[in-house]
Scaffold this active site. Structure first.
Site, PDB file in Angstrom:
ATOM      1  N   HIS A  23       0.838  -1.218   0.000  1.00 56.68           N
ATOM      2  CA  HIS A  23       0.000   0.000   0.000  1.00 56.68           C
ATOM      3  C   HIS A  23       0.861   1.251   0.000  1.00 56.68           C
ATOM      4  O   HIS A  23       1.542   1.560   0.978  1.00 56.68           O
ATOM      5  CB  HIS A  23      -0.920  -0.005   1.227  1.00 56.68           C
ATOM      6  CG  HIS A  23      -1.943   1.087   1.196  1.00 56.68           C
ATOM      7  ND1 HIS A  23      -2.995   1.101   0.307  1.00 56.68           N
ATOM      8  CD2 HIS A  23      -2.075   2.237   1.920  1.00 56.68           C
ATOM      9  CE1 HIS A  23      -3.738   2.177   0.510  1.00 56.68           C
ATOM     10  NE2 HIS A  23      -3.189   2.896   1.485  1.00 56.68           N
TER      11      HIS A  23
ATOM     12  N   HIS B  39     -12.025   3.576  -3.103  1.00 60.32           N
ATOM     13  CA  HIS B  39     -11.156   4.230  -2.101  1.00 60.32           C
ATOM     14  C   HIS B  39     -11.517   3.840  -0.677  1.00 60.32           C
ATOM     15  O   HIS B  39     -10.653   3.477   0.127  1.00 60.32           O
ATOM     16  CB  HIS B  39     -11.231   5.752  -2.262  1.00 60.32           C
ATOM     17  CG  HIS B  39     -10.401   6.497  -1.268  1.00 60.32           C
ATOM     18  ND1 HIS B  39     -10.830   6.749   0.025  1.00 60.32           N
ATOM     19  CD2 HIS B  39      -9.146   6.995  -1.346  1.00 60.32           C
ATOM     20  CE1 HIS B  39      -9.870   7.396   0.681  1.00 60.32           C
ATOM     21  NE2 HIS B  39      -8.838   7.556  -0.140  1.00 60.32           N
TER      22      HIS B  39
ATOM     23  N   HIS C  91      -9.431   1.135   1.583  1.00 61.55           N
ATOM     24  CA  HIS C  91      -9.226   1.618   2.952  1.00 61.55           C
ATOM     25  C   HIS C  91     -10.443   1.205   3.788  1.00 61.55           C
ATOM     26  O   HIS C  91     -11.581   1.489   3.378  1.00 61.55           O
ATOM     27  CB  HIS C  91      -9.136   3.138   2.997  1.00 61.55           C
ATOM     28  CG  HIS C  91      -7.926   3.713   2.323  1.00 61.55           C
ATOM     29  ND1 HIS C  91      -7.997   4.567   1.263  1.00 61.55           N
ATOM     30  CD2 HIS C  91      -6.604   3.571   2.573  1.00 61.55           C
ATOM     31  CE1 HIS C  91      -6.776   4.937   0.891  1.00 61.55           C
ATOM     32  NE2 HIS C  91      -5.906   4.340   1.664  1.00 61.55           N
TER      33      HIS C  91
ATOM     34  N   HIS D  31      -5.583  -1.049   6.480  1.00 66.87           N
ATOM     35  CA  HIS D  31      -5.627  -0.560   7.878  1.00 66.87           C
ATOM     36  C   HIS D  31      -6.387  -1.516   8.799  1.00 66.87           C
ATOM     37  O   HIS D  31      -5.774  -2.151   9.639  1.00 66.87           O
ATOM     38  CB  HIS D  31      -6.188   0.866   8.001  1.00 66.87           C
ATOM     39  CG  HIS D  31      -5.408   1.886   7.241  1.00 66.87           C
ATOM     40  ND1 HIS D  31      -4.094   2.159   7.528  1.00 66.87           N
ATOM     41  CD2 HIS D  31      -5.734   2.677   6.181  1.00 66.87           C
ATOM     42  CE1 HIS D  31      -3.644   3.094   6.680  1.00 66.87           C
ATOM     43  NE2 HIS D  31      -4.622   3.408   5.859  1.00 66.87           N
TER      44      HIS D  31
ATOM     45  N   ASP E 212       2.314   3.377   2.775  1.00 66.55           N
ATOM     46  CA  ASP E 212       1.199   4.322   2.787  1.00 66.55           C
ATOM     47  C   ASP E 212       1.618   5.779   2.552  1.00 66.55           C
ATOM     48  O   ASP E 212       1.890   6.160   1.426  1.00 66.55           O
ATOM     49  CB  ASP E 212       0.425   4.150   4.107  1.00 66.55           C
ATOM     50  CG  ASP E 212      -0.953   4.788   4.067  1.00 66.55           C
ATOM     51  OD1 ASP E 212      -1.344   5.304   3.014  1.00 66.55           O
ATOM     52  OD2 ASP E 212      -1.660   4.771   5.098  1.00 66.55           O
TER      53      ASP E 212
HETATM   54 ZN   LIG Z   1      -3.762   4.833   2.083  1.00 66.44          ZN
END
Ligand SMILES: [Zn+2]
Length: 471
Positions: free
Chosen positions: A62, A216, A243, A280, A331
């Site tokens: 990511h 997203h 996400h 996450h 990230d």
């Molecule tokens: Zn991200």
């Protein structure tokens, strides 16, 4: 070794969770691993990598490469409380002034740093699509192609996770900072993605560049949009990344809009599957973890970013205990160091629980401590390869010869007995000296051939960005 084969003989090779001496890694001319060998006819002709240990290359599942521009520029607060949401406004400021060439130069810098830190494959979660005012470039996939070009110039494999963004959030008016991200409707988005796949397929090998689809988040797309994107991803067997539950506010909004938190909703809608990766997954319940496990879905933690943004701690203990495939990502690029991300999975839990060796397998004996290090290493390698569908991730026949070497003579390693635990817990990324993708070195002795030019051009972009446009 046959004439068309390549081989490397380090002091130590990482095999099946252990470091073993006197084993050569042998690949064919295309860079696919053929065998790990102790035979003299392989050991003698193999390239000797003295004082080095070979490990699988890291897989960064990511990344948002353009965010490299804001490193070190968001570490202040004006008044009140600084959070993910205020950080995001600063991030949008930079996102909205970069032109296509600058996006390429920035991505190349970011990918160079990844290569130098042992990363061989990156999953780029790409959501800059349009001009800053939202109008389209003549080629709607221009920016995606610039990012891909940057990765290939550095030598990384890249999965372009084309990201769909439809709205500022549930019950929220348009946010002008997001004009570059937004699609008009899912049909437009999927049409562009299909065209991108065709164009990339003409220019690059399918194991060097491939695409995934990335709604997203459930704040940025509706459930109906998600369903369509997820269906396309499943039908075309593409990685599907999103996400999920990074922030509590995101869970609360999803509850209000859909009556459920994100993963519970996806489970209810039968939308979880082995190609899906939740990025996450910080604020998730036991039932949601069980749902991820049952669907064989993946999670990608980004610990160095999550601690920088104050997101919370990924429950790596509960995820791993449930058997969820847990990968890692850099990230926001506040740091690019997957070794540190792997360590932080464990360390964040130690701080929360006020205890040690949280992720170590039960019954861990002193002489067996490499098992915890092996678990952490697996998140930076095999788990990422599974999330992205990448050909590297482990050093076994049939996989790609994507590997890195540690310099065992570095002061941070000296005297440690050169155990796996010492390498994973005690080294920093400067001990990573060589990086090969498909058996071809892109970093040798800590250097990339194009580093001076890549750094110089990025510095020029930054000088313009912060000197003129973003003051
Ligand atoms: Zn991200």
């Amino acid at each position: 070794m046959k004439p068309d084969e390549k081989g490397w003989l380090p002091d130590l090779l990482y095999v099946d969770g252990r470091l073993v001496p006197a084993v050569a890694l042998i690949a064919d001319e295309k860079g696919t691993i053929l065998r790990l060998s102790r035979e003299r006819e392989d050991l003698e002709p193999a390239e000797r990598l003295a004082g080095r240990a070979i490990f699988p290359g890291f897989v960064n599942a990511h990344s948002h490469s353009f965010q490299r521009t804001i490193r070190g520029r968001t570490e202040y607060r004006k008044d009140g409380k600084d959070t993910f949401w205020t950080w995001r406004e600063k991030m949008y400021q930079a996102a909205n002034v970069l032109n296509p060439e600058e996006i390429y130069v920035t991505a190349r810098m970011c990918f160079l740093e990844m290569a130098l830190s042992g990363i061989t494959t990156v999953g780029e979660f790409h959501y800059l699509h349009h001009k800053p005012d939202g109008s389209r470039y003549p080629d709607p996939n221009l920016l995606a192609k610039e990012v891909v070009r940057a990765a290939r110039e550095v030598g990384l494999r890249i999965v372009l996770l084309q990201t769909g963004y439809a709205r500022a959030g549930w019950n929220k008016g348009p946010n002008p900072g997001q004009a570059r991200f937004l699609f008009r409707n899912v049909r437009e988005f999927i049409g562009n993605l299909t065209a991108l796949r065709v164009d990339l397929g003409k220019r690059y090998a399918p194991d060097e560049v491939w695409v995934g689809i990335a709604p997203h988040s459930l704040r940025a797309v509706t459930l109906a949009d998600f369903r369509e994107m997820n269906r396309y991803g499943r039908e075309e067997t593409l990685p599907v990344h999103m996400h999920v539950s990074e922030q509590r506010a995101e869970n609360e909004d999803c509850l209000k809009e859909n009556g459920k938190t994100p993963i519970a909703l996806l489970e209810d809608e039968k939308q979880l599957h082995p190609g899906f990766t939740a990025i996450h997954a910080v604020h998730v319940s036991e039932a949601e973890i069980a749902a991820l496990r049952a669907a064989k879905a993946n999670v990608c933690a980004c610990p160095t970013t999550e601690r920088n943004l104050g997101d919370g701690v990924v429950p790596a203990d509960r995820l791993l205990a449930a058997g969820v495939n847990l990968a890692l990502g850099s990230d926001s690029q506040v740091q690019i160091d997957l070794l540190d991300d792997a360590r932080q999975l464990e360390y964040h839990l130690r701080l929360l629980r006020e205890e040690r060796v949280v992720l170590g397998p039960k019954g861990l004996a002193a002489e067996d401590q490499d098992r915890l290090a092996g678990v952490l290493l697996g998140t930076a390698t095999e788990a990422g390869a599974r999330s992205l569908g990448a050909p590297g991730g482990s050093l076994e026949p049939g996989r790609s010869a994507d590997f890195l070497t540690f310099d065992l003579r570095k002061p941070c390693i000296a005297g440690s007995g050169i155990s796996l635990a010492a390498l994973i817990f005690g080294t920093d990324k400067t001990a990573i000296r060589d990086v090969a993708v498909g058996g071809r070195f892109i970093v040798r002795d800590g250097c990339h051939a194009n580093e001076p030019e890549i750094v110089r051009e990025f510095e020029a972009v930054q000088a313009k960005l912060w000197g003129e446009r973003c003051r």
